[in-house]
Design an enzyme around this catalytic site. Structure first.
Site, short mmCIF file in Angstrom:
data_model
loop_
_atom_site.label_atom_id
_atom_site.label_comp_id
_atom_site.label_asym_id
_atom_site.label_seq_id
_atom_site.Cartn_x
_atom_site.Cartn_y
_atom_site.Cartn_z
N GLY A 217 -36.36 5.40 2.16
CA GLY A 217 -36.57 6.83 1.96
C GLY A 217 -36.70 7.57 3.29
O GLY A 217 -36.13 7.18 4.31
N SER A 218 -37.50 8.62 3.27
CA SER A 218 -37.57 9.50 4.44
C SER A 218 -38.26 8.90 5.64
O SER A 218 -38.20 9.46 6.73
CB SER A 218 -38.25 10.81 4.05
OG SER A 218 -37.44 11.55 3.15
N THR A 219 -38.94 7.74 5.48
CA THR A 219 -39.51 7.10 6.66
C THR A 219 -38.40 6.69 7.63
O THR A 219 -38.63 6.60 8.84
CB THR A 219 -40.34 5.85 6.29
OG1 THR A 219 -39.52 4.90 5.60
CG2 THR A 219 -41.52 6.23 5.41
N LYS A 221 -36.02 8.42 8.54
CA LYS A 221 -35.62 9.57 9.38
C LYS A 221 -36.12 9.42 10.81
O LYS A 221 -35.55 10.03 11.73
CB LYS A 221 -36.12 10.86 8.74
CG LYS A 221 -35.38 11.21 7.45
CD LYS A 221 -36.01 12.39 6.70
CE LYS A 221 -35.27 12.66 5.39
NZ LYS A 221 -35.91 13.70 4.56
#
Length: 487
Positions: A217-219, A221
């Site tokens: 997920g967004s981790t 990024k």
């Protein structure tokens, strides 16, 4: 000698030679494999004929041995077995062993070659053979905070000391108590069957911290931001990124949108603070698949043999087509990661770009407490330059100060973090995973802990599943436990 007698003599001689060859083959060629064969009952009888050495955390034993009846004189016991099982594994008279109990069996059982001289002296003096001890890097307070934080939720926590790579906490829930099947009775058999995956859909014996891979997920990024900075796609984290909202995925008519925030032309700092999908998908596309793979591998992805010494599952950033690579950049493509891997990402950022090899065995000790082996910290890579690491820290600290990660704040401590809510299931049909990665930085500039938390909370309402809401408070409690234990 007549001819028939001579033939009989030759035949008997060949039989004796064959027996001698077979005997020497068994004693010298096959000795090790026979001695370690799980079907060799005498091996287990010998293994459990004396008390097993202990696994140590913070100077205290978390294991023990208790005398029993029958062929096996002793069986293994654990203190808070379910909490420590992801670290120790199990050791069972009937079902073998895994993890540290198996990997360090020679020391724990007292059969390691390095204990030969001591065992010989003990045999001469009539003293009972003893096992050595395995001293871990684990922090008991951090482990307890992680275990209590997850509670009845399904998930995992991995915490690392960024400067050394020492694993400070390793928790997986739901877990199991290895004491319940350490023996060989019918009751042990029932307990064993109850935790097997085919009988228990929650799979409590799966070590989710090391052996399960999730969409990050967004981790992820943070990794995409690192790739963009390292490859000159962006230089200043406060410059506008010229990103449309929505962003049309390359070679596709599908528009990518954002959950919240004003993401059109957002700066890199703002994009990480509110977690803009569009900005990071566009950056991954600009960096390109080959360079994204290169950056991910510097953080530890695509490493099939990461031993702690328990082997971690391989976290993957694959060769992908252009639209899929853009989705990889926001952690929603084909890339997958273990909680340990994402803790490594946070630790490398906190350690000014230097990634240390994670490990959980500090020392191996003989029964008389002489040190047999010490693990020395080992650098895996310079994941990013010191300059890039400082920029990533600046952005991650903004996430915790005013962004999606405010639940991880600790008074008097600088905390950097990144939330993630990872979709999974066909067309996002399943409840998402809540992620949070973070590090804590003290006033002297040192960083004693980096953490990754993933929560699979099937009981939560879908709209309530967020990294900031479910995972960040757990990370906060683990970081605080480490910091408080050093006071």
């Amino acid at each position: 000698m007549n001819k028939p007698l001579r033939r009989i003599a030759i035949f008997c001689g060949l039989l004796v030679l064959t027996l001698l060859l077979r005997d020497n083959y068994l004693q010298y060629v096959k000795a090790d494999s026979l001695a370690s064969d799980t079907k060799n009952r005498r091996v287990n009888i010998t293994r459990y004929s004396t008390p097993r050495g202990d696994i140590i955390v913070d100077g205290k034993a978390i294991t023990g041995s208790v005398e029993t009846t029958g062929d096996y004189k002793y069986k293994r016991t654990w203190k808070n077995g379910a909490m420590w099982a992801p670290v120790t594994g199990f050791s069972s008279q009937a079902f073998g062993a895994n993890q540290l109990e198996k990997l360090e069996d020679g020391i724990l059982s007292g059969n390691d070659d390095r204990l030969f001289f001591r065992n010989t002296l003990d045999m001469i003096t009539g003293k009972e053979k003893e096992g050595g001890s395995v001293v871990t890097t684990l922090n008991a307070a951090a482990q307890k905070a992680a275990y209590n934080g997850l509670g009845s939720k399904k998930g995992a926590v991995a915490a690392i000391d960024p400067s050394t790579g020492k694993i400070l906490a390793l928790v997986s829930t739901p877990s199991y108590d290895p004491s319940k099947f350490a023996g060989s009775s019918d009751k042990d058999q029932e307990a064993w069957l109850a935790v097997k995956k085919e009988n228990n859909p929650d799979d409590p014996m799966l070590n989710r911290a090391l052996r399960e891979t999730y969409p990050p997920g967004s981790t992820f990024k943070v990794v995409t931001a690192a790739a963009a900075l390292e490859n000159g796609v962006v230089s200043d984290i406060d410059d506008a990124t010229k990103t449309p909202d929505p962003f049309q995925l390359p070679q596709s008519t599908t528009p990518l949108t954002n959950e919240h925030g004003d993401c059109e032309n957002a700066t890199l700092r703002e994009a990480l603070r509110v977690s803009c999908n569009t900005v990071f998908a566009k950056m991954a596309d600009n960096v390109g698949n080959a360079k994204m793979i290169e950056q991910a591998e510097k953080f530890g992805f695509n490493e099939a043999k990461l031993d702690t010494p328990v082997r971690a599952a391989e976290s993957v950033y694959p060769e992908d087509n252009q639209p899929q690579n853009a989705l990889d950049g926001i952690g929603q493509g084909s890339n997958r990661a273990t909680p340990l891997q994402m803790a490594m990402v946070a630790s490398a950022v906190a350690n000014d770009g230097k990634l240390m090899k994670p490990y959980m065995v500090d020392e191996l000790k003989a029964p008389n407490l002489d040190t047999l082996e010490t693990t020395e910290p080992q650098e895996l890579s310079q994941a990013v330059s010191g300059e890039t690491a400082q920029k990533l820290q600046d952005m991650m600290e903004t996430v915790v100060k005013t962004g999606t990660g405010t639940a991880a704040k600790i008074d008097g401590v600088t905390v950097g973090g990144k939330t993630g809510t990872a979709q999974h299931g066909l067309k996002n049909s399943e409840k998402p995973y809540a992620w949070f990665i973070s590090y804590a930085k003290l006033s002297d500039g040192s960083s004693p802990v980096a953490v990754a938390v993933v929560v699979e909370d099937g009981a939560a309402n879908r709209d309530d599943i967020t990294g900031g809401g479910l995972a960040a408070p757990i990370a906060r409690s683990v970081m605080k436990a480490v910091i408080d234990s050093k006071k």
